[in-house]
Design a protein around this motif. Structure first.
Motif, PDB file in Angstrom:
ATOM      1  N   ASP A 184      49.096  66.781 -60.900  1.00 57.07           N
ATOM      2  CA  ASP A 184      49.629  66.299 -59.634  1.00 57.07           C
ATOM      3  C   ASP A 184      48.625  65.472 -58.838  1.00 57.07           C
ATOM      4  OD1 ASP A 184      52.203  67.434 -59.843  1.00 57.07           O
ATOM      5  OD2 ASP A 184      51.407  69.393 -59.286  1.00 57.07           O
ATOM      6  N   GLU A 185      47.483  65.151 -59.427  1.00 52.75           N
ATOM      7  CA  GLU A 185      46.498  64.348 -58.701  1.00 52.75           C
ATOM      8  C   GLU A 185      47.108  63.005 -58.307  1.00 52.75           C
ATOM      9  OE1 GLU A 185      41.956  65.317 -59.356  1.00 52.75           O
ATOM     10  OE2 GLU A 185      42.790  64.239 -61.071  1.00 52.75           O
ATOM     11  N   ILE A 186      46.868  62.608 -57.067  1.00 51.16           N
ATOM     12  CA  ILE A 186      47.456  61.358 -56.573  1.00 51.16           C
ATOM     13  C   ILE A 186      46.622  60.809 -55.428  1.00 51.16           C
ATOM     14  CG2 ILE A 186      48.984  62.513 -54.904  1.00 51.16           C
ATOM     15  CD1 ILE A 186      51.108  60.375 -55.603  1.00 51.16           C
ATOM     16  N   ASP A 187      46.556  59.521 -55.356  1.00 45.30           N
ATOM     17  CA  ASP A 187      45.919  58.797 -54.255  1.00 45.30           C
ATOM     18  C   ASP A 187      46.893  57.705 -53.868  1.00 45.30           C
ATOM     19  OD1 ASP A 187      44.469  57.111 -52.611  1.00 45.30           O
ATOM     20  OD2 ASP A 187      42.984  56.553 -54.120  1.00 45.30           O
ATOM     21  N   GLN A 188      47.670  57.943 -52.831  1.00 41.98           N
ATOM     22  CA  GLN A 188      48.737  57.005 -52.477  1.00 41.98           C
ATOM     23  C   GLN A 188      48.869  56.877 -50.968  1.00 41.98           C
ATOM     24  OE1 GLN A 188      53.034  58.071 -52.936  1.00 41.98           O
ATOM     25  NE2 GLN A 188      53.086  56.349 -54.367  1.00 41.98           N
ATOM     26  N   VAL A 189      48.943  55.644 -50.522  1.00 39.37           N
ATOM     27  CA  VAL A 189      49.286  55.343 -49.138  1.00 39.37           C
ATOM     28  C   VAL A 189      50.466  54.380 -49.171  1.00 39.37           C
ATOM     29  CG1 VAL A 189      48.520  54.377 -46.934  1.00 39.37           C
ATOM     30  CG2 VAL A 189      46.893  55.623 -48.383  1.00 39.37           C
ATOM     31  N   ILE A 190      51.486  54.668 -48.376  1.00 38.38           N
ATOM     32  CA  ILE A 190      52.672  53.800 -48.312  1.00 38.38           C
ATOM     33  C   ILE A 190      52.881  53.362 -46.869  1.00 38.38           C
ATOM     34  CG2 ILE A 190      55.113  53.533 -48.846  1.00 38.38           C
ATOM     35  CD1 ILE A 190      54.903  55.860 -50.751  1.00 38.38           C
ATOM     36  N   LEU A 191      53.044  52.068 -46.699  1.00 33.89           N
ATOM     37  CA  LEU A 191      53.352  51.478 -45.400  1.00 33.89           C
ATOM     38  C   LEU A 191      54.794  50.994 -45.447  1.00 33.89           C
ATOM     39  CD1 LEU A 191      50.184  49.157 -45.191  1.00 33.89           C
ATOM     40  CD2 LEU A 191      50.328  51.615 -44.670  1.00 33.89           C
ATOM     41  N   TYR A 192      55.651  51.531 -44.589  1.00 34.03           N
ATOM     42  CA  TYR A 192      57.060  51.163 -44.572  1.00 34.03           C
ATOM     43  C   TYR A 192      57.382  50.294 -43.362  1.00 34.03           C
ATOM     44  CZ  TYR A 192      58.076  54.760 -48.110  1.00 34.03           C
ATOM     45  OH  TYR A 192      58.128  55.517 -49.255  1.00 34.03           O
ATOM     46  N   GLY A 193      58.034  49.160 -43.623  1.00 36.62           N
ATOM     47  CA  GLY A 193      58.563  48.335 -42.555  1.00 36.62           C
ATOM     48  C   GLY A 193      60.066  48.227 -42.697  1.00 36.62           C
ATOM     49  N   ASN A 194      60.708  47.474 -41.805  1.00 31.68           N
ATOM     50  CA  ASN A 194      62.162  47.329 -41.912  1.00 31.68           C
ATOM     51  C   ASN A 194      62.556  46.193 -42.861  1.00 31.68           C
ATOM     52  OD1 ASN A 194      61.449  45.172 -40.297  1.00 31.68           O
ATOM     53  ND2 ASN A 194      63.155  45.421 -38.854  1.00 31.68           N
ATOM     54  N   LYS A 195      61.550  45.556 -43.498  1.00 30.08           N
ATOM     55  CA  LYS A 195      61.839  44.497 -44.472  1.00 30.08           C
ATOM     56  C   LYS A 195      61.092  44.700 -45.795  1.00 30.08           C
ATOM     57  CE  LYS A 195      62.893  40.867 -41.097  1.00 30.08           C
ATOM     58  NZ  LYS A 195      62.546  39.500 -40.614  1.00 30.08           N
ATOM     59  N   GLY A 196      60.459  45.854 -45.947  1.00 28.00           N
ATOM     60  CA  GLY A 196      59.735  46.089 -47.188  1.00 28.00           C
ATOM     61  C   GLY A 196      58.672  47.150 -47.025  1.00 28.00           C
ATOM     62  N   SER A 197      57.899  47.352 -48.089  1.00 26.07           N
ATOM     63  CA  SER A 197      56.853  48.375 -48.059  1.00 26.07           C
ATOM     64  C   SER A 197      55.670  47.932 -48.916  1.00 26.07           C
ATOM     65  CB  SER A 197      57.388  49.718 -48.558  1.00 26.07           C
ATOM     66  OG  SER A 197      57.845  49.609 -49.902  1.00 26.07           O
ATOM     67  N   ILE A 198      54.527  48.544 -48.664  1.00 21.75           N
ATOM     68  CA  ILE A 198      53.321  48.306 -49.461  1.00 21.75           C
ATOM     69  C   ILE A 198      52.801  49.650 -49.951  1.00 21.75           C
ATOM     70  CG2 ILE A 198      50.879  47.651 -49.340  1.00 21.75           C
ATOM     71  CD1 ILE A 198      51.678  45.320 -47.583  1.00 21.75           C
ATOM     72  N   HIS A 199      52.457  49.716 -51.240  1.00 16.83           N
ATOM     73  CA  HIS A 199      51.938  50.928 -51.862  1.00 16.83           C
ATOM     74  C   HIS A 199      50.539  50.630 -52.395  1.00 16.83           C
ATOM     75  CE1 HIS A 199      56.161  52.721 -52.448  1.00 16.83           C
ATOM     76  NE2 HIS A 199      56.338  51.517 -51.910  1.00 16.83           N
ATOM     77  N   PHE A 200      49.565  51.486 -52.073  1.00 22.48           N
ATOM     78  CA  PHE A 200      48.215  51.257 -52.581  1.00 22.48           C
ATOM     79  C   PHE A 200      47.433  52.558 -52.698  1.00 22.48           C
ATOM     80  CE2 PHE A 200      47.719  50.905 -47.944  1.00 22.48           C
ATOM     81  CZ  PHE A 200      46.574  51.642 -47.690  1.00 22.48           C
ATOM     82  N   GLU A 201      46.370  52.500 -53.492  1.00 17.79           N
ATOM     83  CA  GLU A 201      45.398  53.572 -53.588  1.00 17.79           C
ATOM     84  C   GLU A 201      44.212  53.229 -52.701  1.00 17.79           C
ATOM     85  OE1 GLU A 201      44.233  54.015 -57.629  1.00 17.79           O
ATOM     86  OE2 GLU A 201      46.134  54.900 -58.271  1.00 17.79           O
ATOM     87  N   THR A 202      43.689  54.211 -51.990  1.00 17.17           N
ATOM     88  CA  THR A 202      42.512  53.971 -51.163  1.00 17.17           C
ATOM     89  C   THR A 202      41.260  53.890 -52.005  1.00 17.17           C
ATOM     90  OG1 THR A 202      43.562  55.285 -49.420  1.00 17.17           O
ATOM     91  CG2 THR A 202      41.230  54.748 -49.134  1.00 17.17           C
TER      92      THR A 202
END
Length: 333
Positions: A249-267
């Motif tokens: 279950d190891e994970i490094d995830q940050v998600i930025l949600y907007g009303n027109k899309g999203s960005i997914h990245f690892e720090t």
């Protein structure tokens, strides 16, 4: 705020440990108008070895001696957090600019003391949140500012790691899980990068609330933190940090949600991220990272000190991250 009158920033380092091997110190000899001239560590054998291997002409075992060296005109504090406040106060009295490792201090209160010490001497204070200047995060900031996500709604951090056997076997030498030395556990070491990066993207966090616990019992510090926070812009955020997870279950995830899309990245991963557009289309971005990961930030510090640019990772922004972390771990369960 006083800058450097000379045409070159000549660095002296207090505490040349692992972070100075590749991440930071070597960049000080690569950045234009910058040079590493002196290093300090209490262990004479280790500081002599570092100076020899890295071609540094001067070494000290006493912090004040390095601070007083007339050739040194800027101080980099690269010790564990427990020494940051004391050394910043010492260095500030010299009037020399200070660059301090992250997290800035063990507590927000210590950060405030550091800021006051530098303000009293009118000397600049910078903090090593170098992700603010890495190329993929600069691109994410550009996409946010250009409206690629529309109006930002929520942001979410999910970081899960296993307890490494080396951590348990070497607790006496691991300052990162010793609250007296670091302020807390891996949350303070790793989440500080994530929270500062979100501060860079969206501005100051004005409200934060959370819970922490020690579930695994492998060390003294907290090993799980959950919380929520609100930015001054109105964006809402949440975080889930667990350092006793299953390997699967190891994970490094940050998600930025907007009303027109999203960005997914690892720090803490590669220089890449994914933009999910309003129509569902995915666009992947990938950037090369510098060999010396702090080089881009150090470049902005040197340019700021020489009056040729600005650095946006300061004592003020660094302290804000400590405030958020303090709030998130206030309630122990």
């Amino acid at each position: 705020m006083k800058k450097i009158k000379d045409s070159e920033v000549r660095w002296g380092i207090l505490g040349v440990g692992n972070v100075c091997e590749v991440k930071s110190a070597p960049a000080m000899n690569i950045v234009p108008n910058s040079k590493l001239v002196a290093v300090m560590r209490r262990d004479e054998e280790k500081v002599k070895d570092y100076a020899t291997r890295h071609g540094v002409s001067k070494w000290y075992t006493d912090a004040q001696a390095l601070i007083d060296d007339p050739e040194v005109n800027a101080i980099y504090i690269a010790t564990p957090p427990y020494a940051h406040a004391e050394l910043t106060k010492m260095a500030a009295k010299s009037g020399k600019p200070i660059y301090v490792e992250k997290p800035m201090g063990r507590t927000f209160s210590e950060c405030q003391e550091m800021i006051k010490a530098c303000e009293d001497e009118n000397t600049p204070l910078y903090v090593a949140y170098y992700r603010r200047e890495l190329p993929h995060f600069l691109k994410i900031k550009e996409l946010i500012d250009d409206g690629a996500l529309g109006e930002i709604r929520t942001v979410h951090i999910n970081l899960k790691q296993v307890v490494k056997p080396t951590v348990v076997a070497n607790l006496d030498n691991n300052w990162r899980v010793n609250p007296q030395m670091s302020g807390g556990g891996y949350f303070f070491d790793l989440a500080s990068h994530q929270l500062d990066l979100l501060d860079f993207f969206f501005g100051k966090i004005t409200h934060a609330n959370g819970y922490c616990s020690n579930q695994g019992g492998a060390y003294q510090a907290e090993d799980i933190v959950m919380g929520s926070f609100v930015f001054e812009s109105g964006v809402l955020g949440s975080g889930n940090w667990c350092f006793t997870a299953s390997a699967s279950d190891e994970i490094d995830q940050v998600i930025l949600y907007g009303n027109k899309g999203s960005i997914h990245f690892e720090t803490f991963g590669k220089g890449e991220f994914t933009l999910k557009k309003e129509n569902g289309e995915l666009e992947n971005f990938q950037f090369d990272l510098p060999n010396h990961i702090q080089e881009p930030l150090i470049t902005t510090i040197v340019e700021d000190l020489l009056g040729k640019g600005t650095c946006n990772s300061t004592g003020e922004t660094g302290a804000r991250t400590n405030w958020v972390m303090d709030e998130l771990v206030k309630q122990v369960v």
